[in-house]
Design a protein around this motif. Structure first.
Motif, PDB file in Angstrom:
ATOM      1  N   ALA A   1      19.829 -61.941  51.834  1.00 29.18           N
ATOM      2  CA  ALA A   1      18.603 -62.470  51.233  1.00 29.18           C
ATOM      3  C   ALA A   1      18.948 -63.297  50.003  1.00 29.18           C
TER       4      ALA A   1
ATOM      5  N   SER B   1      15.069 -67.029  46.543  1.00 24.07           N
ATOM      6  CA  SER B   1      13.767 -67.592  46.912  1.00 24.07           C
ATOM      7  C   SER B   1      12.898 -66.561  47.624  1.00 24.07           C
ATOM      8  N   GLN B   2      13.545 -65.589  48.286  1.00 26.47           N
ATOM      9  CA  GLN B   2      12.789 -64.556  48.988  1.00 26.47           C
ATOM     10  C   GLN B   2      12.271 -63.470  48.048  1.00 26.47           C
TER      11      GLN B   2
END
Length: 604
Positions: A455, A458-459
């Motif tokens: 990940a 931005s997530q």
């Protein structure tokens, strides 16, 4: 008296019109209809030496990111959301029209503003490969030409331009670096061979400092030796650096692992080393001049990320241990400051400057402070609504009832710190209380989040904003930036933001700093540094990660609307404060210990 920061007014907007007039005359002599003035140097540094501060000299704008374009009949300065208020205070807006760097990029403005046939000049030493490509495309759409210049016309009118820096280079001990320079070079060369890259060239002074275990003092607040490097997949790397920065002992030590050449010999060295070879250049960092030199030497430019950046971002065990030690030391100093602030601020005699001085003094009392990691953002009232506010003697405000924001950091030889606290002074309004609590909820959400391996930032970014979105507001900066190990307080490629695409890996250090800013009234930000770590979740079906919070200092509980917090959020805050109290209590004075007990008392 402070050592590492100045409160002198560095912005002189009144000088802008005359300087722009002189620049336009110089451009006319050269047959140019305009010129691009970025806020950067050959190394694309956040902090530039005084000799490279062309944007500040020309416009008065002292922020860390921006670009100006001067045409024959108009001029514009582009800044991002951090600086939309500051830019109007620091530049002559009759000369430069402020524009939003993201909402209206310079390229879009050029497309509609440049006249067909116009010749727009730029300095290929100051603009990255990608930036030049965007500028060139914009000029072509306008029917204009983008023209490189050999000598920067700003330099031609800057009569009292400072000399380039020549600070001595020192070795960064392997006990702190955690790995020898020779080992780092071997790892890098293995990566280059694996990717079938013949060599990598970097103009990133941070990359050179990390790879060769050197530090310097060429720029403020970051221990950088300005330098460049060419690293082949096999054979000896070359460090390009002004030899006057090297003592005989340092030169002898470095010579075991690399060749050392003057920057002026770069073209000759490249001609000998890269002919017929593929050379990796990071187009977001490497300026166009160096791409031209590689191609002129017969090398083939391969655009891609600098592999050194990701290697540097993942801290080894020694760097992680150093970061923890630095944050404990810094936390004790910060507690001393907070206890002082709570005692003196209600008296109404303190100011933004005296507060910044008091915090620096507390850190200097450690006896090992090397520098501040950036100028302290000490902000009262409406000044706190400017995310990157810099206090000067002209802007200095008294500490008055409401919210006070202080964002600061330190450079220690074992680690770099960055912490923001928003502190209640007397009564706060219901709106302040609501927004403070929502910012805290976002901070806790990042601190508690668990995410799968792979990940990216931005997530995670929206976790920090959700509580603010519920009431229709947001903040105009990223949630978190990477942080170096006795290097830059703003380090990539890792970050928590809408643009953070690099997967987060254990060992990366980032900031966790959501905020809220009400222009003309107040600002809020709560920031800790966090370390990415692997986490075990019972029944998990894939590898998971989370954050260890490194920063240790009380978060003010007085402005919290406890009713807005969940049980989980209350538990996190109480547990964090228990850890702060247990770790720091033995390190502070008895009266400060009493204050710390009160400041970290459970809220639930």
């Amino acid at each position: 008296m402070t050592t590492f920061q100045s409160f002198d007014e560095i912005s002189q907007p009144a000088l802008g019109p005359a300087r722009v007039k002189a620049l336009r005359e110089k451009l006319a002599e050269r047959g140019l209809d305009g010129f691009v003035v970025p806020r950067s140097d050959e190394h694309q540094n956040e902090y530039c030496p005084p000799s490279e501060e062309r944007l500040a000299w020309l416009t008065g704008f002292a922020g860390s990111a921006g670009i100006a374009i001067v045409l024959a009949a108009e001029a514009a300065i582009f800044v991002d959301g951090r600086y939309t208020v500051q830019v109007r205070e620091q530049v002559d807006t009759g000369t430069f029209t402020p524009r939003h760097l993201v909402e209206e990029p310079p390229e879009r403005w050029l497309e509609r503003t440049l006249a067909p046939g116009a010749r727009l000049g730029y300095d290929p030493r100051l603009q990255s490969i990608n930036e030049v490509e965007r500028l060139r495309a914009a000029c072509e759409k306008a029917g204009a030409a983008l023209v490189p210049v050999e000598d920067n016309p700003v330099d031609a009118i800057w009569a009292d331009r400072p000399a380039p820096p020549l600070a001595s280079i020192v070795l960064h001990d392997v006990s702190l670096a955690g790995e020898s320079s020779g080992s780092k070079i071997e790892r890098l060369q293995a990566k280059l061979a694996e990717q079938k890259i013949d060599a990598v060239f970097t103009n990133d002074a941070h990359a050179c400092a990390w790879l060769f275990n050197i530090r310097g003092g060429d720029v403020s607040h970051t221990p950088l030796p300005l330098s460049y490097a060419l690293v082949p997949a096999s054979g000896e790397p070359t460090l390009f650096v002004d030899g006057r920065k090297l003592s005989n002992a340092v030169r002898d030590n470095l010579s075991h692992h690399m060749a050392i050449a003057e920057p002026g010999r770069m073209e000759a060295v490249l001609a000998a080393e890269v002919k017929g070879k593929t050379v990796r250049l990071d187009p977001t960092m490497v300026v166009e001049r160096f791409a031209t030199l590689v191609e002129r030497a017969g090398g083939k430019v391969q655009k891609g990320s600098d592999p050194i950046a990701l290697m540097r971002a993942v801290k080894n065990e020694a760097e992680q241990a150093g970061a923890r030690a630095a944050h404990i030391r810094d936390g004790a100093a910060f507690v001393s400051f907070l206890a002082w602030f709570d005692r003196t601020a209600p008296e109404g005699t303190e100011t933004e400057i005296s507060t910044a001085e008091a915090l620096e003094h507390a850190r200097s009392e450690t006896g090992v402070l090397k520098d501040l990691s950036f100028p302290t953002i000490s902000a009262a009232g409406p000044n706190a609504a400017i995310p990157h506010y810099r206090v000067s003697r002209a802007s200095n405000r008294p500490v008055t009832p409401g919210l006070f924001l202080i964002d600061s950091g330190a450079q220690y030889v074992d680690g770099t710190t960055d912490i923001t606290r928003t502190i209640a002074v007397g009564d706060v309004t219901p709106l302040m209380r609501d927004r403070y609590t929502r910012v805290l909820k976002g901070h806790i959400a990042i601190a508690q989040v668990r995410f799968p391996k792979g990940a990216s930032g931005s997530q995670l970014d929206s976790f920090a904003r959700a509580a603010l979105w519920e009431v229709g507001t947001d903040f105009d900066h990223g949630t978190g930036h990477g942080v170096g190990s006795y290097l830059s307080v703003h380090e990539g490629p890792q970050r928590i933001s809408k643009l953070g695409t690099t997967p987060l890996e254990p060992g990366m250090i980032l900031s966790n700093e959501p905020g809220y800013y009400r222009a003309g009234e107040f600002g809020i930000r709560i920031e800790n540094l966090v370390l990415v770590e692997a986490v075990e979740i019972e029944g998990a079906e894939r590898p998971m990660q989370g954050f260890e919070t490194l920063t240790l200092a009380p978060i003010d509980t007085r402005p919290i609307d406890v009713g807005l917090l969940t049980r989980s959020e209350i538990d996190w805050l109480d547990a964090y404060h228990r850890r702060v109290r247990e770790v720091l209590s033995p390190l502070v004075e008895p009266d400060e210990r009493d204050w710390l007990e009160r400041a970290t008392a459970p809220i639930g």
